[in-house]
Structure formats: structure tokens, C-alpha cells
Design an enzyme around this catalytic site. Structure first.
Site, PDB file in Angstrom:
ATOM      1  CD  GLU A  59      77.553 -15.754 -37.427  1.00 33.60           C
ATOM      2  OE1 GLU A  59      77.278 -15.633 -36.201  1.00 33.60           O
ATOM      3  OE2 GLU A  59      78.321 -15.008 -38.032  1.00 33.60           O
ATOM      4  CD  GLU A  64      76.429 -10.453 -29.635  1.00 33.22           C
ATOM      5  OE1 GLU A  64      77.316 -11.125 -30.175  1.00 33.22           O
ATOM      6  OE2 GLU A  64      75.332 -10.203 -30.184  1.00 33.22           O
ATOM      7  CE  LYS A  95      72.096  -4.305 -46.038  1.00 29.67           C
ATOM      8  NZ  LYS A  95      72.697  -3.442 -44.925  1.00 29.67           N
ATOM      9  CB  CYS A 142      79.034 -13.094 -33.304  1.00 32.68           C
ATOM     10  SG  CYS A 142      79.848 -13.952 -34.666  1.00 32.68           S
TER      11      CYS A 142
END
Length: 482
Positions: A253, A386, A179, A287
Site C-alpha cells: 500500500e 507526492e 516492524k 496517502c
């Protein structure tokens, strides 16, 4: 781009192109803000069909393949991806704004290298291991495929992050429903083309772009045996809750807010030369980027100046231009989110040393000027959340113990870097960092080594032998003494 159709109204299910029942969504080029393609969206019925196809393939032809046969197939798959490397790189740069010099390496040739690595690994990995029993008799420990995998991938590194799941899952003998994110779904269908060219049996790989509602339906589907997800920590928590309730294996993750510790003996020329690749890679949409720079008070002004001047001179522009170092962000929403953090940093009184604006030169595209804030306390919002854009903070520290404390004073634990002229000193500091990965005078993922985070940065590991074992389950067969 003439060799890649940018209109993909179909899904790839059971080895066939199937009309999408969930409608279509436009894909907009990050640098021009113009629609350049469309992709089909899956409905719940499409997801059902994909999972049924994956189960049939698992119980049928793919389940009968030996490890050597799987390795042969993966090698052909990787070769087919390699033949599409340059086209894939250009397509992703148009989708998400990644500079083409980076995209060629990670979206172009990276996936082919992963398939080659896992093909070689499954050839050399024993599926059965005989062990003597401590109480008499014998035991055979088998490593069997975990089953049907739902792989959910984000938009920032669409090709390699998909390959990090597909290659080990297929090597282990699993089947996959992929996906991809709608923002970068066009490039995902290159995996379908490669699968057909490689002779992958029907149903082993299925590709179903979907919105959030249908993605949640896939994650919770009773026909899924494992979920592999890369994305935000918020989404990862929700997926983890579902998989925990269902007792379903999951690899997560997730996000990061990694620190770069600049030691007192660091060579600032080396650090500055690496800054774009380590802290601002992919326009900051990474990330593991070291976006929190921790500088010793004894050299603080020197570090701030080096960071500021380096960031100020980065080339911002068209992601398809090889000279570009900073391209646009993936969407207007992402640009506005990043600019919101910059405004918050200014309002909080942090010292802005460069940047702070929207598009510095281009008149179109979702650009954000590379930005540096100095004198930022570790408790500040821009040092804790973040941002996922080209924004760096610089924070002073007194000694190494405080540097380690500040690096670890974060809910995240995905990556980090140490900059020092003494490698042994760097390794010693790396051992003290609460993080899944740390680089010393360098940061780059290694295909043969595990990648993943601790704390709010995730659960489980990808890459290396650990990435393969994540798609296997152990079975013990007990035998009586002869």
C-alpha cells in the site's frame, strides 16, 4: 500520559520483553521538538529470534486454534485496545503531530473496530468449501494461513495501519513480526500490552522497531512467508523486487497523488466544508488525500476562492488542542521536504493564493502553513509528486472528459473524489477513474470494503473480506467419486 511509559528500550519477542541489541533511538515530540521518549532498535539477531518465535507459535499452539477460538482471542484483543484508546491517541499525536480530534478516532478507536470486524468475519467464513468436480469426483477447497508475516508500517497512521495487517493476519491464523517506524514506535507496544491481556499465545505477535538495514533484513529473511508493507512507492518498489525474486507473496500500500474533480454542478459549500478532512487530513500526511483539485473553467475563480478562503482559515496549532485542524509535521526532515516543494512551486511561477511559509504562529514545532497554488498545469512537479504535507494545487479543465484525463494522468492510482449534486453522475465519473478507491461527495475508508491502489500506488488490498483472503492460501483436496 502517566499511564503510558514513553521509554521503551525493550522489544517484544515470544511474549516477553527482551533488551534490544540494536541500541536505542530518541523519539521527539513534533509540536515541541523536545525528546520525550526512546525506543529500542532490533538487531539481526533480534529479528532471527522473532521469526523463530513466530514459526514455533504457528506450528504449535496458535496453529491448533479453531476459527472460533481465534475470534474469541481477537475480541479480547480489541477490547484491550479500546481500553487504551485515549492514551494511544495522545501518544500518537505527540509522536507525529496528528490533531487529537482525528487521532482519537483513527488511532484510538479504529484498531479496536478492526479487530472486532475480523473476529466476526472469521466466525462466519467457511475454512473448507466442498465443490463438485466437472470431471467426476469431488474437491474440498481449504483456506489455510499463509504463515509467518512480516508487517512493516509507517509513521503517519501507526495504530490503524498496523491493525489493518494484524487483525486479518491473526484472524486467518498467521503469526506476525511487526516492524513499526522508529518515529512512532512507542505506540506500537500498546499492541504488545493488549496481546498479553488478551491471552495471545507467545510468539504469535512480535514487535521489533528497526532501522532501514535491519528492516531490509526482515523483508528478505528466509523464515518469512509474506510481507505486508505500507509506505513510500520508492520503498515499495525495493520490497517488491525482493519478494518477486523470492516468489514471496506481498501486499504493498504505497503513495498517491489523488485528484478531486469538482463538477460544474457541485455544491461548493459541501466541498469546502469537507476540504480539511478529504484533502488536508492529518496535516496532509495522508496517502489518499485529494491534493490535486480539478475545477471547471466555468467556475474556476469561484473554486479557487472557496479553496483559498477555507484553507486560510484553518486553525494551526498544538495537536493536543481539540480546536486544532493542522498540526506539525512528523520531523524536521519532513518539514524541510515540504517547504522545498513550496519553494519549487514559487520558483516555477505558480500562483500562490495562501500560505507558503513555515510555522505561521507557533514558535516551536515542525509546522508548515497550509498552502494553495492555483493555475497549476498537470505536468508541474507539485502536481505530479507526492508532497505529503499541507499543500494543494488547483488546475482548470474544460469538460468532463478532460477532467477524467487529468485525474488519470498520474503514475499513482490510490484514491480520488468527485463533487457533484447528481450522485449518479458522480458514480459514472468514479467508474472512469483509474484508482483503487473513489469517494463521491465524501471520502472515508470502510472496514468492510477493500482499500488499496493501482499503478504506482501498490499491489493487493486491505480491509474487507479481501483483507482476510490476503493472509490465506488455497489448497485443493481432490476426492474420488463415491
Amino acid at each position: 500520559m502517566n499511564d503510558i511509559p514513553v521509554d521503551r528500550p525493550h522489544l517484544f519477542i515470544d511474549g516477553q520483553w527482551i533488551p534490544a541489541l540494536g541500541g536505542t533511538v530518541e523519539v521527539v515530540e513534533a509540536a515541541t521538538e523536545k525528546v520525550f521518549g526512546q525506543t529500542g532498535l532490533a538487531s539481526a539477531h533480534d529479528v532471527d529470534a522473532a521469526i523463530v518465535a513466530a514459526r514455533h507459535a504457528l506450528d504449535g499452539p496458535w496453529g491448533q486454534y479453531t476459527p472460533v477460538q481465534r475470534a474469541d482471542t481477537l475480541e479480547r484483543f480489541g477490547a484491550a485496545l479500546k481500553a487504551r484508546a485515549k492514551s494511544a491517541a495522545v501518544l500518537v499525536s505527540r509522536e507525529n503531530g496528528m490533531p487529537i480530534s482525528l487521532s482519537i478516532a483513527v488511532n484510538g478507536y479504529g484498531p479496536a473496530a478492526m479487530f472486532a470486524y475480523y473476529a466476526a468475519l472469521i466466525r462466519s467464513t467457511a475454512i473448507e468449501e466442498p465443490r463438485p468436480s466437472m470431471f467426476g469426483g469431488r474437491t474440498i477447497v481449504r483456506r489455510e494461513p499463509i504463515g509467518v508475516v512480516a508487517a512493516v508500517t509507517p509513521w503517519n497512521y501507526p495504530q490503524p495501519l498496523a491493525a489493518m495487517k494484524l487483525a486479518p493476519a491473526l484472524a486467518a491464523g498467521c503469526t506476525v513480526v511487526l516492524k513499526p517506524a522508529p518515529e512512532t514506535a512507542l505506540d506500537a507496544f500498546l499492541f504488545a500490552e493488549a496481546a498479553l491481556e488478551a491471552g495471545l499465545p507467545s510468539g504469535v505477535l512480535n514487535i521489533v522497531p528497526a532501522d532501514r538495514e535491519i528492516s531490509a533484513y526482515l523483508v528478505a529473511h528466509p523464515g518469512v512467508d509474506k510481507v505486508a508493507f505500507t509506505g513510500s512507492t520508492a520503498a515499495g518498489r525495493a520490497i517488491g523486487e525482493v519478494c518477486g525474486r523470492l516468489l514471496r507473496p506481498v501486499t504493498l500500500e504505497l503513495g498517491g497523488k489523488s485528484a478531486a474533480i469538482v463538477a460544474e454542478d457541485a455544491d461548493l459549500n459541501v466541498f469546502a466544508a469537507s476540504l480539511a478532512d478529504v484533502s488536508l487530513v492529518n496535516n496532509g500526511q495522508t496517502c489518499h488525500a485529494s491534493t490535486r483539485i480539478l475545477a471547471p473553467r466555468s467556475r474556476y475563480d469561484e473554486v479557487v476562492e472557496a479553496v483559498t478562503e477555507t484553507v486560510r482559515t484553518l486553525v494551526v496549532g498544538d495537536p493536543l488542542d481539540r480546536a486544532t485542524q493542522i498540526g506539525p509535521l512528523v520531523s524536521a526532515a519532513q518539514r524541510d521536504r515540504v517547504l522545498g516543494f513550496i519553494r519549487a512551486g514559487e520558483a516555477a511561477g505558480h500562483r500562490l493564493t495562501t500560505g507558503g511559509a513555515g510555522a505561521p504562529t507557533p514558535d516551536r514545532g515542525w509546522f508548515v502553513e497550509p498552502t494553495v497554488f492555483a493555475d497549476v498545469e498537470n505536468s508541474a512537479r507539485i502536481a505530479r509528486e507526492e508532497i505529503f504535507g499541507p499543500v494543494l494545487t488547483v488546475t482548470p479543465y474544460c469538460d468532463e472528459d478532460e477532467a477524467v484525463f487529468l485525474a488519470n494522468d498520474s503514475e499513482y492510482g490510490l484514491a480520488g473524489t468527485i463533487w457533484t449534486s447528481d450522485e449518479e453522475r458522480g458514480i459514472a465519473l468514479a467508474r472512469r477513474i483509474e484508482s483503487g478507491t473513489v469517494g463521491v461527495n465524501h471520502y472515508a475508508l470502510d472496514l468492510a470494503a477493500p482499500f488499496g491502489g493501482v499503478k504506482a500506488s501498490g499491489i493487493g488490498r486491505e480491509l474487507g473480506p479481501e483483507g482476510l483472503s490476503a493472509y490465506q492460501q488455497a489448497k485443493s483436496v481432490y476426492l474420488a467419486s463415491r
